[in-house]
Design a protein around this motif. Sequence first.
Motif, PDB file in Angstrom:
ATOM      1  N   THR A 265      39.293  38.968  48.759  1.00 30.17           N
ATOM      2  CA  THR A 265      38.471  38.672  48.158  1.00 30.17           C
ATOM      3  C   THR A 265      39.282  38.219  47.218  1.00 30.17           C
ATOM      4  O   THR A 265      40.532  38.061  46.519  1.00 30.17           O
ATOM      5  CB  THR A 265      37.832  40.206  48.056  1.00 30.17           C
ATOM      6  OG1 THR A 265      38.792  40.764  47.850  1.00 30.17           O
ATOM      7  CG2 THR A 265      36.947  40.959  48.288  1.00 30.17           C
ATOM      8  N   VAL A 266      38.682  37.297  46.013  1.00 28.97           N
ATOM      9  CA  VAL A 266      39.808  36.528  44.272  1.00 28.97           C
ATOM     10  C   VAL A 266      40.197  38.589  44.411  1.00 28.97           C
ATOM     11  O   VAL A 266      41.455  38.382  43.540  1.00 28.97           O
ATOM     12  CB  VAL A 266      39.081  36.346  43.841  1.00 28.97           C
ATOM     13  CG1 VAL A 266      39.223  36.488  42.009  1.00 28.97           C
ATOM     14  CG2 VAL A 266      37.417  35.359  44.602  1.00 28.97           C
ATOM     15  N   SER A 267      39.590  39.338  44.143  1.00 29.24           N
ATOM     16  CA  SER A 267      40.575  40.840  43.446  1.00 29.24           C
ATOM     17  C   SER A 267      41.818  40.798  44.220  1.00 29.24           C
ATOM     18  O   SER A 267      42.823  41.693  43.803  1.00 29.24           O
ATOM     19  CB  SER A 267      39.428  41.976  43.666  1.00 29.24           C
ATOM     20  OG  SER A 267      38.357  41.376  42.728  1.00 29.24           O
ATOM     21  N   LYS A 268      42.221  40.734  46.050  1.00 25.81           N
ATOM     22  CA  LYS A 268      43.256  40.770  46.672  1.00 25.81           C
ATOM     23  C   LYS A 268      44.334  39.736  46.329  1.00 25.81           C
ATOM     24  O   LYS A 268      45.419  40.295  46.903  1.00 25.81           O
ATOM     25  CB  LYS A 268      42.508  41.077  48.144  1.00 25.81           C
ATOM     26  CG  LYS A 268      41.599  42.681  48.723  1.00 25.81           C
ATOM     27  CD  LYS A 268      41.158  42.222  50.167  1.00 25.81           C
ATOM     28  CE  LYS A 268      40.444  43.727  50.576  1.00 25.81           C
ATOM     29  NZ  LYS A 268      39.869  43.524  52.013  1.00 25.81           N
ATOM     30  N   PHE A 269      43.393  38.546  46.414  1.00 26.31           N
ATOM     31  CA  PHE A 269      44.317  37.972  46.361  1.00 26.31           C
ATOM     32  C   PHE A 269      45.334  37.881  44.782  1.00 26.31           C
ATOM     33  O   PHE A 269      46.255  37.710  44.681  1.00 26.31           O
ATOM     34  CB  PHE A 269      43.828  36.602  45.820  1.00 26.31           C
ATOM     35  CG  PHE A 269      44.394  35.281  45.910  1.00 26.31           C
ATOM     36  CD1 PHE A 269      45.183  34.375  46.422  1.00 26.31           C
ATOM     37  CD2 PHE A 269      43.845  35.005  44.706  1.00 26.31           C
ATOM     38  CE1 PHE A 269      46.139  33.415  46.661  1.00 26.31           C
ATOM     39  CE2 PHE A 269      45.518  33.773  44.095  1.00 26.31           C
ATOM     40  CZ  PHE A 269      46.146  32.931  44.499  1.00 26.31           C
ATOM     41  N   GLU A 270      44.261  38.463  44.047  1.00 23.60           N
ATOM     42  CA  GLU A 270      44.987  38.301  42.717  1.00 23.60           C
ATOM     43  C   GLU A 270      46.206  39.783  42.727  1.00 23.60           C
ATOM     44  O   GLU A 270      47.161  39.599  41.640  1.00 23.60           O
ATOM     45  CB  GLU A 270      44.193  38.750  41.131  1.00 23.60           C
ATOM     46  CG  GLU A 270      43.464  37.359  41.286  1.00 23.60           C
ATOM     47  CD  GLU A 270      42.144  38.012  39.217  1.00 23.60           C
ATOM     48  OE1 GLU A 270      41.452  37.124  39.792  1.00 23.60           O
ATOM     49  OE2 GLU A 270      41.947  39.657  39.882  1.00 23.60           O
ATOM     50  N   ARG A 271      46.135  40.662  43.629  1.00 20.26           N
ATOM     51  CA  ARG A 271      46.458  41.580  43.344  1.00 20.26           C
ATOM     52  C   ARG A 271      47.542  41.044  44.455  1.00 20.26           C
ATOM     53  O   ARG A 271      49.055  41.660  44.320  1.00 20.26           O
ATOM     54  CB  ARG A 271      46.209  43.497  43.871  1.00 20.26           C
ATOM     55  CG  ARG A 271      45.244  43.746  42.981  1.00 20.26           C
ATOM     56  CD  ARG A 271      44.999  45.389  44.133  1.00 20.26           C
ATOM     57  NE  ARG A 271      43.944  45.103  45.302  1.00 20.26           N
ATOM     58  CZ  ARG A 271      42.826  44.745  45.256  1.00 20.26           C
ATOM     59  NH1 ARG A 271      41.958  45.082  44.504  1.00 20.26           N
ATOM     60  NH2 ARG A 271      42.566  44.507  46.779  1.00 20.26           N
ATOM     61  N   LEU A 272      47.817  40.257  45.580  1.00 23.65           N
ATOM     62  CA  LEU A 272      48.779  39.739  46.080  1.00 23.65           C
ATOM     63  C   LEU A 272      50.087  39.504  45.450  1.00 23.65           C
ATOM     64  O   LEU A 272      51.045  38.759  45.599  1.00 23.65           O
ATOM     65  CB  LEU A 272      48.331  38.710  47.855  1.00 23.65           C
ATOM     66  CG  LEU A 272      47.948  40.109  48.873  1.00 23.65           C
ATOM     67  CD1 LEU A 272      46.641  38.396  49.526  1.00 23.65           C
ATOM     68  CD2 LEU A 272      48.856  40.089  49.784  1.00 23.65           C
ATOM     69  N   MET A 273      49.307  37.770  44.478  1.00 19.72           N
ATOM     70  CA  MET A 273      50.081  37.328  43.529  1.00 19.72           C
ATOM     71  C   MET A 273      51.147  37.841  42.405  1.00 19.72           C
ATOM     72  O   MET A 273      52.341  37.737  42.440  1.00 19.72           O
ATOM     73  CB  MET A 273      49.620  35.875  43.312  1.00 19.72           C
ATOM     74  CG  MET A 273      48.640  35.516  44.674  1.00 19.72           C
ATOM     75  SD  MET A 273      49.569  34.307  45.819  1.00 19.72           S
ATOM     76  CE  MET A 273      50.622  33.310  44.484  1.00 19.72           C
ATOM     77  N   ARG A 274      50.622  39.190  41.952  1.00 18.83           N
ATOM     78  CA  ARG A 274      51.176  39.791  41.412  1.00 18.83           C
ATOM     79  C   ARG A 274      52.100  40.672  42.274  1.00 18.83           C
ATOM     80  O   ARG A 274      53.439  40.500  41.353  1.00 18.83           O
ATOM     81  CB  ARG A 274      49.905  41.183  40.835  1.00 18.83           C
ATOM     82  CG  ARG A 274      49.406  40.569  39.549  1.00 18.83           C
ATOM     83  CD  ARG A 274      48.702  41.577  38.923  1.00 18.83           C
ATOM     84  NE  ARG A 274      48.119  43.051  39.375  1.00 18.83           N
ATOM     85  CZ  ARG A 274      46.700  42.162  39.643  1.00 18.83           C
ATOM     86  NH1 ARG A 274      45.941  41.664  39.016  1.00 18.83           N
ATOM     87  NH2 ARG A 274      45.993  43.087  40.560  1.00 18.83           N
ATOM     88  N   ALA A 275      51.780  41.115  42.519  1.00 16.90           N
ATOM     89  CA  ALA A 275      52.799  41.312  43.810  1.00 16.90           C
ATOM     90  C   ALA A 275      54.636  40.112  45.041  1.00 16.90           C
ATOM     91  O   ALA A 275      55.392  40.990  45.099  1.00 16.90           O
ATOM     92  CB  ALA A 275      52.545  42.503  45.616  1.00 16.90           C
TER      93      ALA A 275
END
Length: 267
Positions: free
Chosen positions: A218-228
């Motif tokens: 999902t978009v939310s999961k993608f954002e978490r991946l990129m932050r880390a």
Amino acid sequence: MAVAERLCRYYQTWFSNPSPEADELVALHAQEDKAAYLEKYFHHEVEKGKMAVERFLGLNREWVGGRALDFGCGAGGLTFAIREQTRSALGIDLEEYKLSFARQQAELRGTTDIDFICYPGDRIPAADSAFDVVFCVDVMEHLPKPDESLAEIRRVLKPGGLLLLSFGPPWGHPHGKHTWTRLPGWWTHLLFPQSACMKTIGLPADTTWEQLGLHRLTVSKFERLMRASGFRQLYRQYNIQRPVKWLKHVPGVRDLFISEVVAVYRK
């Protein structure tokens, strides 16, 4: 036939295939006519590749003339478009038969400083800091371990190098299941049990979305991946249909409507 499967099949009749070109590709693939399939698939990817390169040129031109990696290149349509703007281009993918076709195209076209390598999906076959830019187009949602893939991409990028990334539709979108031909219904994958979806497609009921290469990104999961990930975001755009454009700012709900993510990151 189970009730859920009957309802799932009936639900599909309310919709038409949003990607008609997929019908021909699916039919050719099902016929196991690899030559015809690859020819059609390659030219489809060439046109998509040209548009992707033009879009990223409009966002950032620092990578022009550099060394490029096309991560998840398929039959190389995008890789050839990248090579027109760079000193060299390497395409990597899991499927050797597509890469073999890409090499044949390079020979036929007389394209130099372009190569295609099969890799097992873990360590990228390149040295640290080998590339000025990495393209990752329509790949993120198919990665079983995207965090590890991002770490590898970061390893092979030189300091200050760029990651040019786009993917879609994400998992939460009406067509996030990417099964245009057999499951045209909006949000079928979220509304019906996995087993009903698979039987409607014509697969065994215990087939998983992960086996089809979809890892529920999902978009939310993608954002978490990129932050880390350690990457620094330079640009990010969420594409969404105009009538519901305002929803892309609503947490949770936006995941159901954003159709594509386009982004630029720096190592």
